[in-house]
Motif scaffolding. Structure first.
Motif, PDB file in Angstrom:
ATOM      1  N   VAL A 155       0.815  -1.191  -0.059  1.00 26.97           N
ATOM      2  CA  VAL A 155      -0.114   0.082  -0.215  1.00 26.97           C
ATOM      3  C   VAL A 155       0.680   1.128  -0.047  1.00 26.97           C
ATOM      4  O   VAL A 155       1.838   1.384   0.797  1.00 26.97           O
ATOM      5  CB  VAL A 155      -0.861   0.052   1.323  1.00 26.97           C
ATOM      6  N   LYS A 183      -0.942   3.649  11.335  1.00 25.79           N
ATOM      7  CA  LYS A 183      -0.862   2.210  11.771  1.00 25.79           C
ATOM      8  C   LYS A 183       0.389   2.211  12.704  1.00 25.79           C
ATOM      9  O   LYS A 183       1.608   2.699  12.394  1.00 25.79           O
ATOM     10  CB  LYS A 183      -0.485   1.394  10.522  1.00 25.79           C
ATOM     11  N   GLY A 187       1.825  -3.046  15.420  1.00 29.40           N
ATOM     12  CA  GLY A 187       0.565  -3.476  15.503  1.00 29.40           C
ATOM     13  C   GLY A 187       0.121  -4.781  15.344  1.00 29.40           C
ATOM     14  O   GLY A 187       0.741  -5.587  14.659  1.00 29.40           O
ATOM     15  N   GLY A 189      -4.004  -7.202  15.630  1.00 28.63           N
ATOM     16  CA  GLY A 189      -5.494  -7.202  15.980  1.00 28.63           C
ATOM     17  C   GLY A 189      -6.131  -5.774  16.049  1.00 28.63           C
ATOM     18  O   GLY A 189      -7.134  -5.398  16.931  1.00 28.63           O
ATOM     19  N   LYS A 191      -5.082  -2.827  16.738  1.00 26.21           N
ATOM     20  CA  LYS A 191      -4.648  -1.892  17.599  1.00 26.21           C
ATOM     21  C   LYS A 191      -3.646  -0.974  16.922  1.00 26.21           C
ATOM     22  O   LYS A 191      -2.886  -1.422  16.375  1.00 26.21           O
ATOM     23  CB  LYS A 191      -4.109  -2.647  19.021  1.00 26.21           C
ATOM     24  N   MET A 193      -4.343   1.799  15.248  1.00 26.74           N
ATOM     25  CA  MET A 193      -4.830   1.973  13.825  1.00 26.74           C
ATOM     26  C   MET A 193      -5.809   2.873  13.899  1.00 26.74           C
ATOM     27  O   MET A 193      -6.805   2.751  14.621  1.00 26.74           O
ATOM     28  CB  MET A 193      -5.407   0.464  13.082  1.00 26.74           C
ATOM     29  N   GLU A 225      -0.280   4.856   5.649  1.00 23.45           N
ATOM     30  CA  GLU A 225      -0.747   4.357   4.413  1.00 23.45           C
ATOM     31  C   GLU A 225      -1.895   4.851   3.817  1.00 23.45           C
ATOM     32  O   GLU A 225      -2.652   5.728   4.475  1.00 23.45           O
ATOM     33  CB  GLU A 225      -1.240   2.760   4.970  1.00 23.45           C
ATOM     34  N   LYS A 226      -1.813   4.921   2.504  1.00 24.63           N
ATOM     35  CA  LYS A 226      -3.198   5.273   1.650  1.00 24.63           C
ATOM     36  C   LYS A 226      -4.289   4.402   2.443  1.00 24.63           C
ATOM     37  O   LYS A 226      -4.356   3.257   2.430  1.00 24.63           O
ATOM     38  CB  LYS A 226      -3.136   5.138   0.326  1.00 24.63           C
ATOM     39  N   VAL A 228      -7.602   2.816   1.765  1.00 24.42           N
ATOM     40  CA  VAL A 228      -8.398   2.295   0.907  1.00 24.42           C
ATOM     41  C   VAL A 228      -9.579   2.236   0.976  1.00 24.42           C
ATOM     42  O   VAL A 228     -10.212   1.474   2.081  1.00 24.42           O
ATOM     43  CB  VAL A 228      -7.702   0.708   0.512  1.00 24.42           C
ATOM     44  N   PRO A 231     -12.088  -1.657   0.748  1.00 20.75           N
ATOM     45  CA  PRO A 231     -11.144  -2.871   0.346  1.00 20.75           C
ATOM     46  C   PRO A 231     -12.084  -4.506   0.766  1.00 20.75           C
ATOM     47  O   PRO A 231     -12.786  -4.343   1.632  1.00 20.75           O
ATOM     48  CB  PRO A 231     -10.057  -2.612   1.117  1.00 20.75           C
ATOM     49  N   HIS A 233     -10.527  -7.820   2.291  1.00 18.56           N
ATOM     50  CA  HIS A 233      -9.223  -8.664   2.782  1.00 18.56           C
ATOM     51  C   HIS A 233      -9.242 -10.144   2.155  1.00 18.56           C
ATOM     52  O   HIS A 233     -10.145 -10.906   2.462  1.00 18.56           O
ATOM     53  CB  HIS A 233      -9.497  -8.855   4.315  1.00 18.56           C
ATOM     54  N   GLN A 257     -15.929  -8.533   8.768  1.00 18.71           N
ATOM     55  CA  GLN A 257     -14.965  -8.273   9.959  1.00 18.71           C
ATOM     56  C   GLN A 257     -15.791  -7.396  10.840  1.00 18.71           C
ATOM     57  O   GLN A 257     -16.492  -6.341  10.170  1.00 18.71           O
ATOM     58  CB  GLN A 257     -13.755  -7.453   9.445  1.00 18.71           C
ATOM     59  N   HIS A 260     -12.168  -4.572  12.866  1.00 21.45           N
ATOM     60  CA  HIS A 260     -11.135  -5.090  12.386  1.00 21.45           C
ATOM     61  C   HIS A 260     -10.560  -6.637  12.482  1.00 21.45           C
ATOM     62  O   HIS A 260      -9.622  -7.003  12.333  1.00 21.45           O
ATOM     63  CB  HIS A 260      -9.515  -4.453  12.446  1.00 21.45           C
ATOM     64  N   GLU A 300      -1.347 -11.638   4.065  1.00 26.34           N
ATOM     65  CA  GLU A 300      -2.646 -10.642   3.950  1.00 26.34           C
ATOM     66  C   GLU A 300      -2.266  -9.629   2.725  1.00 26.34           C
ATOM     67  O   GLU A 300      -1.471  -9.049   2.946  1.00 26.34           O
ATOM     68  CB  GLU A 300      -2.953 -10.326   5.312  1.00 26.34           C
ATOM     69  N   LEU A 312      -0.413  -6.499   2.979  1.00 26.55           N
ATOM     70  CA  LEU A 312      -0.661  -6.091   4.236  1.00 26.55           C
ATOM     71  C   LEU A 312       0.411  -6.224   5.371  1.00 26.55           C
ATOM     72  O   LEU A 312       0.972  -5.647   5.928  1.00 26.55           O
ATOM     73  CB  LEU A 312      -1.994  -6.430   4.589  1.00 26.55           C
ATOM     74  N   THR A 463     -14.784  -4.869   3.640  1.00 23.17           N
ATOM     75  CA  THR A 463     -14.481  -4.995   4.873  1.00 23.17           C
ATOM     76  C   THR A 463     -15.476  -4.015   5.748  1.00 23.17           C
ATOM     77  O   THR A 463     -15.682  -4.218   7.003  1.00 23.17           O
ATOM     78  CB  THR A 463     -13.127  -4.630   5.080  1.00 23.17           C
TER      79      THR A 463
HETATM   80  P1  ADP Z   1      -3.598  -5.841  12.291  1.00 21.72           P
HETATM   81  O1  ADP Z   1      -2.345  -6.333  12.056  1.00 21.72           O
HETATM   82  O2  ADP Z   1      -3.693  -4.757  13.387  1.00 21.72           O
HETATM   83  O3  ADP Z   1      -4.525  -6.812  12.136  1.00 21.72           O
HETATM   84  P2  ADP Z   1      -3.693  -5.298   9.487  1.00 21.72           P
HETATM   85  O4  ADP Z   1      -2.643  -4.357   8.741  1.00 21.72           O
HETATM   86  O5  ADP Z   1      -3.673  -6.964   9.120  1.00 21.72           O
HETATM   87  O6  ADP Z   1      -3.535  -4.932  10.924  1.00 21.72           O
HETATM   88  O7  ADP Z   1      -5.130  -4.609   9.106  1.00 21.72           O
HETATM   89  C1  ADP Z   1      -6.336  -5.278   9.530  1.00 21.72           C
HETATM   90  C2  ADP Z   1      -7.560  -4.672   8.921  1.00 21.72           C
HETATM   91  O8  ADP Z   1      -7.652  -3.278   8.641  1.00 21.72           O
HETATM   92  C3  ADP Z   1      -7.515  -5.367   7.307  1.00 21.72           C
HETATM   93  O9  ADP Z   1      -8.211  -6.567   7.275  1.00 21.72           O
HETATM   94  C4  ADP Z   1      -8.437  -4.102   6.841  1.00 21.72           C
HETATM   95  O10 ADP Z   1      -9.824  -4.278   6.903  1.00 21.72           O
HETATM   96  C5  ADP Z   1      -8.022  -2.983   7.379  1.00 21.72           C
HETATM   97  N1  ADP Z   1      -7.060  -2.227   6.721  1.00 21.72           N
HETATM   98  C6  ADP Z   1      -5.670  -2.430   6.981  1.00 21.72           C
HETATM   99  N2  ADP Z   1      -4.920  -1.515   5.956  1.00 21.72           N
HETATM  100  C7  ADP Z   1      -5.576  -0.851   5.397  1.00 21.72           C
HETATM  101  C8  ADP Z   1      -5.693   0.329   4.483  1.00 21.72           C
HETATM  102  N3  ADP Z   1      -4.677   0.891   4.011  1.00 21.72           N
HETATM  103  N4  ADP Z   1      -6.825   0.578   4.017  1.00 21.72           N
HETATM  104  C9  ADP Z   1      -8.288   0.233   4.484  1.00 21.72           C
HETATM  105  N5  ADP Z   1      -8.353  -0.518   5.241  1.00 21.72           N
HETATM  106  C10 ADP Z   1      -7.074  -1.112   5.845  1.00 21.72           C
END
Ligand code: ADP
Length: 519
Positions: A155, A183, A187, A189, A191, A193, A225-226, A228, A231, A233, A257, A260, A300, A312, A463
């Motif tokens: 991203v 983020k 991180g 779960g 948290k 974010m 991060e941008k 999205v 999105p 997952h 979800q 998240h 992911e 991700l 999501t």
């Molecule tokens: P964690 O490790 O805390 O679970 P992740 O990076 O895996 O965090 O992201 C968890 C969820 O957050 C993703 O499944 C998605 O739903 C949302 N997410 C993460 N990054 C983005 C993003 N750049 N734009 C939009 N949604 C995001």
């Protein structure tokens, strides 16, 4: 080569591998976890003829994972921090009971590089990747840098050492374009974010994200991060062995979800075309190779509306939703984890992995959807799970068990398989309707509503699907089941002889209530 010679060679190879496997294989494995995943791992260990060792906290002393294990040892204390997160105590128990290896499950210490290192220092095999890989992938910024360098799409965003000042981050957010996602580098779960739609939200969001990350992970580094907007997952299961062979095991769609946290997963993803699947699978395997991955892992991605996908993170452990992959490939991922950790090669190549049909998983939580998903605690009176062709239940509880405030309220995972998505959906609707739990409130009725939602049935979701999902009070266990359950609880109390679980098992709320057709 003629066929007879080929068969003779293959047979010989099989015998050599079998003997090698038997000599390498562990005799005793400690499971550093609780609940459904500990039971799940115990099952496979026992099938392999390996002694399964449980550890448990004080509230879990009668837990299902303890009852199912071959040996069990107490971790004195109640909270996770005092028990399942105590590296020193777990290693001591493993050493004193003579365990050759430790399976960390998911959550708790499963992605803790220090724990993996402590196992290795104690001469115990950690069933998972190396401490170095765990450390690198546990840091989202290092992971992104490593994978961007390997040519995997990430991203767009801004990450350096994670300690940039506010002015720099403001400038970078302008460049990326709002909305942005803040983020935490450490991180997990969801948290640490925060979404920021403008500079004001960025400033306040940075404070909150840093604070949350310090309290959860002891680390205040954040990056941008941008964001999205809409999105999905989509993640790929990967597997690597010590010979350098790396395969993917296709995708899991995890867009349903709440805060998240995944609740319903399915495979294949309704959003992927065969071409997109190939592209993402190639990126997943490239990820595994770039980091020299060994064991089970998950790459992911988020997928935007245009079909662009971005990396991700890599989860360096068994994933909660691994059964849907197992159902489609008829594999036991825990068995493969154990074999790979023991030094055996993966028993197949990429071309051998041909998934069939459609699998769906629903996570059963002890929580009350009608009351803001508040965790529900108490004694489980009935746990009447559906049984049938292509229906699987991975449970951490049975009737009579106590659900406490101490740990994650996930009780079980209900998994179904069908030849088609349509068949899997109707099987899941049936299974959820047949699933009666009383004593604690669960999200079963809520999930039945999601599965039956027309947009979900069409596969049109992202999501944010649950953000606007209406939760109604009447979507709970029908009164007749509750009445039947209350009557049985009263009768059970009256029984002078026999245990409570024997009394509750003798009767079923279905029989007394004449079936549950309320959902
Ligand atoms: P964690 O490790 O805390 O679970 P992740 O990076 O895996 O965090 O992201 C968890 C969820 O957050 C993703 O499944 C998605 O739903 C949302 N997410 C993460 N990054 C983005 C993003 N750049 N734009 C939009 N949604 C995001």
């Amino acid at each position: 080569m003629d066929d007879e010679l080929k068969i003779a060679l293959l047979t010989e190879q099989w015998h050599v591998n079998r003997e090698r496997g038997a000599s390498l294989m562990f005799k005793k494995v400690l499971i550093a976890n609780r609940g459904e995943v500990a039971v799940r791992i115990t099952n496979t260990l026992q099938q392999m003829g390996i002694v399964a060792v449980a550890v448990h906290s004080q509230p879990d002393r009668w837990g299902l994972h303890v009852r199912r294990a071959d040996e069990a040892y107490a971790l004195e204390g109640e909270s996770a921090a005092d028990t399942y997160l105590r590296i020193d105590r777990i290693i001591d128990i493993a050493k004193s009971c003579g365990a050759d290896a430790i399976h960390p499950g998911y959550g708790f210490l499963s992605e803790n590089a220090e724990f993996a290192q402590a196992c290795s220092d104690a001469g115990i095999v950690f069933i998972g990747p190396s401490p170095d890989v765990i450390r690198k992938m546990g840091d989202k910024m290092i992971a992104k840098t490593t994978l961007a360098d390997a040519g995997v799409p990430v991203v767009p965003g801004y990450w350096d050492d994670g300690n940039a000042d506010v002015a720099t981050l403001e400038k970078q957010a302008e460049r990326i374009g709002y909305p942005v996602l803040i983020k935490a580098a450490a991180g997990g779960g969801g948290k640490g974010m925060r979404v920021a739609r403008d500079v004001k939200e960025l400033r306040s969001g940075l404070d909150v994200a840093r604070r949350e990350s310090v309290s959860a992970f002891g680390d205040d580094r954040v990056f941008l991060e941008k964001y999205v907007a809409s999105p999905r997952h989509v993640e790929f299961q990967i597997f690597g062995d010590s010979t350098g062979r790396t395969v993917h095991m296709f995708e899991r769609e995890c867009s349903i979800q709440r805060r998240h946290q995944k609740i319903i997963e399915e495979s294949p993803s309704p959003a992927l075309t065969p071409e997109l699947r190939d592209e993402m699978a190639t990126a997943a395997v490239r990820t595994a190779q770039a980091i020299g991955y060994e064991g089970a892992g998950t790459v992911e991605f988020i997928l935007d509306e245009s079909g662009a996908f971005y990396f991700l993170e890599v989860n360096t452990r068994l994933q909660v939703e691994h059964p849907i992959t197992e159902m489609r490939l008829r594999l036991d991922l825990v068995r493969l984890q154990i074999e790979v950790a023991a030094g055996l090669p993966l028993p197949f190549e990429q071309v051998d992995l041909v998934p069939t049909g459609h699998a769906i998983e629903c996570r059963v939580y002890a929580e009350d959807a009608a009351r803001g998903f508040l965790p529900s605690v108490g004694t489980i009176r009935h746990f009447d799970a559906p049984v049938g062709a292509n229906v699987r239940l991975d449970s951490g509880v049975q009737a009579g068990d106590e659900v406490t405030v101490y740990y994650d309220p996930m009780l079980a995972k209900l998994v179904v398989w069908g030849m088609s998505r349509e068949e899997a959906l109707s099987r899941m609707v049936w299974a959820l309707r047949r699933f009666a739990v009383t004593g604690v409130t669960t999200n079963i009725a809520f999930m039945a509503k999601v599965i039956g939602d027309p947009a979900f049935v069409r596969g049109e979701y992202d999501t944010h699907f649950l953000d606007s999902f209406a939760v109604e009070d009447h979507e709970s266990i029908p009164d007749e089941v509750l009445v039947a359950s209350a009557m049985m609880a009263r009768d059970a109390k009256k029984q002078v002889h026999g245990s409570q679980s024997a009394a509750t098992a003798a009767a079923s709320p279905w029989r007394d209530a004449g079936g549950w057709r309320g959902v």
